[in-house]
Structure formats: C-alpha cells, structure tokens
Design an enzyme around this catalytic site. Structure first.
Site, PDB file in Angstrom:
ATOM      1  N   HIS A 166     -16.180 -12.289   9.335  1.00 16.44           N
ATOM      2  CA  HIS A 166     -16.772 -12.937  10.526  1.00 16.44           C
ATOM      3  C   HIS A 166     -18.006 -12.183  11.030  1.00 16.44           C
ATOM      4  O   HIS A 166     -18.312 -12.226  12.217  1.00 16.44           O
ATOM      5  CB  HIS A 166     -15.746 -13.053  11.667  1.00 16.44           C
ATOM      6  CG  HIS A 166     -14.417 -13.568  11.237  1.00 16.44           C
ATOM      7  ND1 HIS A 166     -14.085 -14.901  11.226  1.00 16.44           N
ATOM      8  CD2 HIS A 166     -13.317 -12.920  10.743  1.00 16.44           C
ATOM      9  CE1 HIS A 166     -12.834 -15.056  10.770  1.00 16.44           C
ATOM     10  NE2 HIS A 166     -12.363 -13.860  10.467  1.00 16.44           N
TER      11      HIS A 166
ATOM     12  N   SER B 193     -47.386  -9.036   9.801  1.00 14.16           N
ATOM     13  CA  SER B 193     -47.624 -10.116  10.760  1.00 14.16           C
ATOM     14  C   SER B 193     -49.106 -10.164  11.082  1.00 14.16           C
ATOM     15  O   SER B 193     -49.774  -9.132  11.109  1.00 14.16           O
ATOM     16  CB  SER B 193     -46.809  -9.842  12.027  1.00 14.16           C
ATOM     17  OG  SER B 193     -47.417 -10.470  13.135  1.00 14.16           O
TER      18      SER B 193
ATOM     19  N   GLU C 144     -36.335 -14.187   2.715  1.00 16.19           N
ATOM     20  CA  GLU C 144     -36.290 -15.428   3.502  1.00 16.19           C
ATOM     21  C   GLU C 144     -36.708 -16.637   2.664  1.00 16.19           C
ATOM     22  O   GLU C 144     -36.118 -17.713   2.769  1.00 16.19           O
ATOM     23  CB  GLU C 144     -37.206 -15.313   4.723  1.00 16.19           C
ATOM     24  CG  GLU C 144     -36.678 -14.338   5.771  1.00 16.19           C
ATOM     25  CD  GLU C 144     -37.741 -14.049   6.825  1.00 16.19           C
ATOM     26  OE1 GLU C 144     -38.118 -14.978   7.543  1.00 16.19           O
ATOM     27  OE2 GLU C 144     -38.194 -12.889   6.904  1.00 16.19           O
TER      28      GLU C 144
ATOM     29  N   LYS D   4     -45.194  -4.885  12.415  1.00 11.84           N
ATOM     30  CA  LYS D   4     -44.158  -5.647  11.707  1.00 11.84           C
ATOM     31  C   LYS D   4     -44.154  -5.444  10.202  1.00 11.84           C
ATOM     32  O   LYS D   4     -45.183  -5.298   9.569  1.00 11.84           O
ATOM     33  CB  LYS D   4     -44.345  -7.140  11.984  1.00 11.84           C
ATOM     34  CG  LYS D   4     -43.998  -7.522  13.402  1.00 11.84           C
ATOM     35  CD  LYS D   4     -42.521  -7.743  13.570  1.00 11.84           C
ATOM     36  CE  LYS D   4     -42.202  -9.125  13.087  1.00 11.84           C
ATOM     37  NZ  LYS D   4     -40.840  -9.494  13.217  1.00 11.84           N
TER      38      LYS D   4
END
Ligand code: ARG
Length: 458
Positions: free
Chosen positions: A155, A276, A289, A282
């Site tokens: 979980h 970024s 992704e 970043k």
C-alpha cells in the site's frame, strides 16, 4: 493502370489512393516481402509452374530490387497501394513480361500474412534480446546489493525490510515471464500461410513445405481461410508487449518516487535526466515518466487491434490492414523504451544510507517482534495484538521498537526478555527470511545462482 485494373473503366479517385494505400507505413516490410517472393518464385520454378529459367530471372530481379531499395534508389508509389504491389510493379518494370508470372498461385492476402509473420518473428527475437540485456543489468546490480537493506512496501506504506537485490530480482522474474510469453507467441507465429492464396487456396500444385523450409517456418497453416485472416499472433504479440511495458511502467513509477527528495533512494545520472526551462535547480526523471506514459499507447495498440478484429467475417477484409500501424507502433515504442530504460537503471546511483534509514523507520520489524513471541509459545494472533499495543506505546514515546527498554517491553508483556533485541535488528529481519524467494543473503545467493544459469542458457 493498377495491377488489378482490368475490370475498371475509370481511374481511382486520388482520395481513394490516399485513403486505401498503406505504402507510407508498410514499406518497412520490404525485406520480408522480397524474401517471401524469392521463396515463392523458387518453388514455382521447382514445381514447373513457371520454368526454372523464369524463376531465376525473377529471383535475380527481386535481389536487385532489394539492393536498389537499400541504396535509397527507390521511391515508392502511392498509387501502387502497398508494399506488395509496389515491389511487383518494380519487378515488372525491371525484368518485363516474366515479372508478371511471380504472383501465380498467390494473393496479396496470403502474401501480407506471410510478411507480417516474418516481421513479427524478427521483432520477437530483437525485443527478447533487449529484455535479456535489461535482465543482465538487473542481475549485476542485484549481485552488488545483496546486503543493501531497503524498506519493502505494501500500500506504499513501509511494511518489512527487504534488500535492493530482492527488489530488483522481482523485476527479473517479471522479465523472465515476459520472455516466455514472447517465445510462446513465436511458436504460433511460426506457421507459414502462403498457399492459402485469396482464401480458398489454389489450383496450382504448390510445394508449401518447401516455402516453409526456405523461409525458416516450423510448419504450414492447415486452413486457407484461417491462414489469410488469422491475426491472433499479432494480438498476442501486442499483448506480450503490453505486459512488458506495464512492467517497465511499474519500475518507472518506483524510480520516479525513489529519486524524489522524499525518498532520496537513488540519483539518476545526468545523462538520463532533464532540466526545467524555468526552475534552475530541477533535475527531472523524464525518461522514466515517458516510459510510463508510453505504456498508454502500447495498450492502445493492443485494444485497437482487438477491436478491429472483432466482428470481421471470414476471410480477409481490408480492416486487417489496420494491424500494421498498431504492431509497428508497439515495436517502435518498446524498441525505444527498453534500451534507454536499461541504461538509465544501469547508471543510477544508489543511496544505501537513505534506503537503510528508511527501512528502520515505521516499525518494519513489528512482524519479527510478533514472531519472537510465537517462538516463545504465544499463538500468532495473540502476539499480533501484543505487538500492536507495543507499536502504540512507541508512537506515544516517539521511539522505535528496538529502542524500548526491557522494562517498557515488559509493561506490555512479561514474556519479553533480552533476546528480543537480537531478533528485531533490521539485519536480523532480513537475514532470518531464509526461505527460498526471500530477501536473506543466503536465499538471495541461491536465486542469483539460478538466474546466472538462466542467463547463460536462455
Ligand atoms: N495492404 C493490404 C494489407 O495490409 C494487403 C492485402 C490486400 N488484399 C486485398 N485484397 N486488398 O492488408
């Protein structure tokens, strides 16, 4: 005029040419189409359906066309519809009248079925290799991280400590099954359809076995209507690809979590990260992704083709031309995802300390504390309750279980003695799980031995 233009009195509308033609995507089948045609022509010659001399002229013409295409000298023609008729047309242009004999006893329906099966067989082998490379990397990392303790989750809540080796070999198992699925699909793809012709086979005395042998197929199809309209293998293949990318997507999700500041378990290499345009600090896991994102399109390819095939009456229908872009897209997507994913995983840096500290938090040794009570004779369900209370005390006191004093243990149960401390260190929690399939270094080494053998043999 079209190769099939005899019974037509008008040219096709340019819209029809554009809509109907598949050459802008099926041109990648050219090596298979030519190989298949060479085998067909050789068989026609051997069977005296055409003369041996004619067969030789056709075969050498086809070989020339192959090198013309490879040298970039050929521009395909949209009005010739698809790769099959483009090549036939090129052949007739090159060798003249005798080229018109190639299509004897054959239809585009069995021709395209053959080409696609040859293509899928090749792609299965190539994707299998990529999966094996990924497994190799996972194996080597697992060897290095037999003792790297990290939290295991259920979980997405910390559950019990495991090791990084244990975690990575979970994926190794998934990719084993993926490879088995591909190999299984290969068997059903390896059945040669040529000779089915349009749907009802042919009146010529074809030697189908010879064609199967020449093209390295295991056997031949036994029903001509099924032979031209079976796309099960393409669906199975897309299903196998979907499963692979589903696994990559789960792994990607973990990598994305792991490199967040909250987890801080890994650092991705700069080569496999991006920045970024506005936030200078970043470093983003775009590769993971994108792999996760591309999963959607491969599932789409599968569902698209399943939906195309549903409700198609026997035998060939033009709907089936839609199989190509789905299969090609699935192949292209996996062939891009697998190598970059492999290199990204291979180059990521592991933050062992953060994994270890993470594993120590959140009472991941609670089950082991309960197991200690069971070894002292307490029924497990009762032990579960005792440790539940112990955890409540720990939360109140802001302590880990192993940091309680013996007096604090005994306030909950008098059964506890000093030896509890030995069984609830994070190392003990891992080392005591010796059952095969578990995370202890002993068990892990046995599994890694099995995996090493597997990699050598498969
Ligand atoms: N381009 C077609 C396909 O991909 C080839 C078969 C066409 N056969 C036909 N009778 N129109 O399915």
């Amino acid at each position: 005029m079209k190769l099939w233009g005899g019974r037509f009195t008008k040219e096709t509308n340019p819209l029809t040419d554009d809509f109907n033609s598949s050459i802008h995507f099926d041109h990648i089948l050219y090596p298979y189409d030519i190989k298949g045609s060479i085998a067909h022509a050789q068989m026609l010659g051997k069977q005296n359906i055409i003369s041996e001399a004619e067969s030789r002229v056709i075969v050498s013409g086809l070989k020339e066309i192959l090198s013309d295409i490879e040298e970039g000298q050929v521009e395909f023609d949209v009005s010739a519809e698809d790769i099959h008729m483009n090549i036939e047309k090129l052949l007739i242009d090159k060798i003249g009248e005798v080229g018109k004999k190639l299509h004897t006893g054959r239809s585009r329906n069995d021709q395209v079925a053959l080409d696609m099966k040859m293509y899928v067989k090749d792609q299965i082998q190539s994707i299998d290799k990529m999966l094996k490379n990924l497994q190799q990397v996972l194996y080597e990392m697992a060897m290095e991280h037999i003792d790297t303790i990290m939290p295991g989750y259920t979980h997405l809540q910390k559950a019990q400590p495991v090791t990084l080796a244990h975690h990575l070999t979970a994926y190794f198992e998934m990719f084993k099954r993926d490879r088995l699925r591909l190999q299984d699909c290969y068997k059903r793809t390896n059945v040669m359809p040529l000779g089915s012709s349009a749907l009802a086979s042919t009146t010529y005395d074809l030697d189908r076995e010879m064609v199967a042998d020449l093209l390295n197929f295991d056997s031949i199809t036994l029903n001509s209507m099924d032979g031209v309209s079976d796309r099960d293998y393409a669906i199975e293949f897309l299903s196998a690809l979907s499963m692979i990318i589903m696994h990559l997507s789960r792994f990607s999700e973990e990598i994305i979590l792991w490199c967040s500041d909250e987890f801080d378990f890994i650092k991705l290499d700069d080569e496999f990260s991006t920045g970024s345009s506005i936030m200078p600090q970043k470093k983003n896991p775009d590769i993971a992704e994108l792999v996760r994102g591309k999963t959607g399109r491969v599932f789409g390819d599968l569902i698209g083709l399943l939906t195309t095939m549903k409700g198609i009456p026997l035998a060939y229908n033009k709907d089936m031309q839609e199989d190509k872009e789905a299969v090609f897209d699935g192949v292209k997507t996996l062939s891009m995802c697998l190598p970059i994913f492999t290199d990204m995983v291979k180059t990521m840096k592991i933050n062992k300390k953060s994994m270890y500290l993470g594993a120590k938090k959140a009472f991941t040794n609670a089950t082991d504390a309960a197991d200690w009570l069971v070894k002292k004779g307490m029924p497990f369900r009762e032990a579960h309750g005792v440790i539940g209370k112990l955890v409540l005390t720990c939360i109140e006191k802001n302590k880990n279980i192993e940091d309680l004093t013996l007096a604090e243990f005994n306030e909950i149960s008098s059964v506890f003695d000093e030896s509890i401390y030995d069984d609830i260190t994070i190392e003990a929690c891992v080392n005591n799980r010796k059952v095969l399939g578990g995370p202890s270094p002993d068990a892990m080494k046995k599994v890694l031995d099995i995996n090493k053998k597997y990699l050598m043999e498969s």
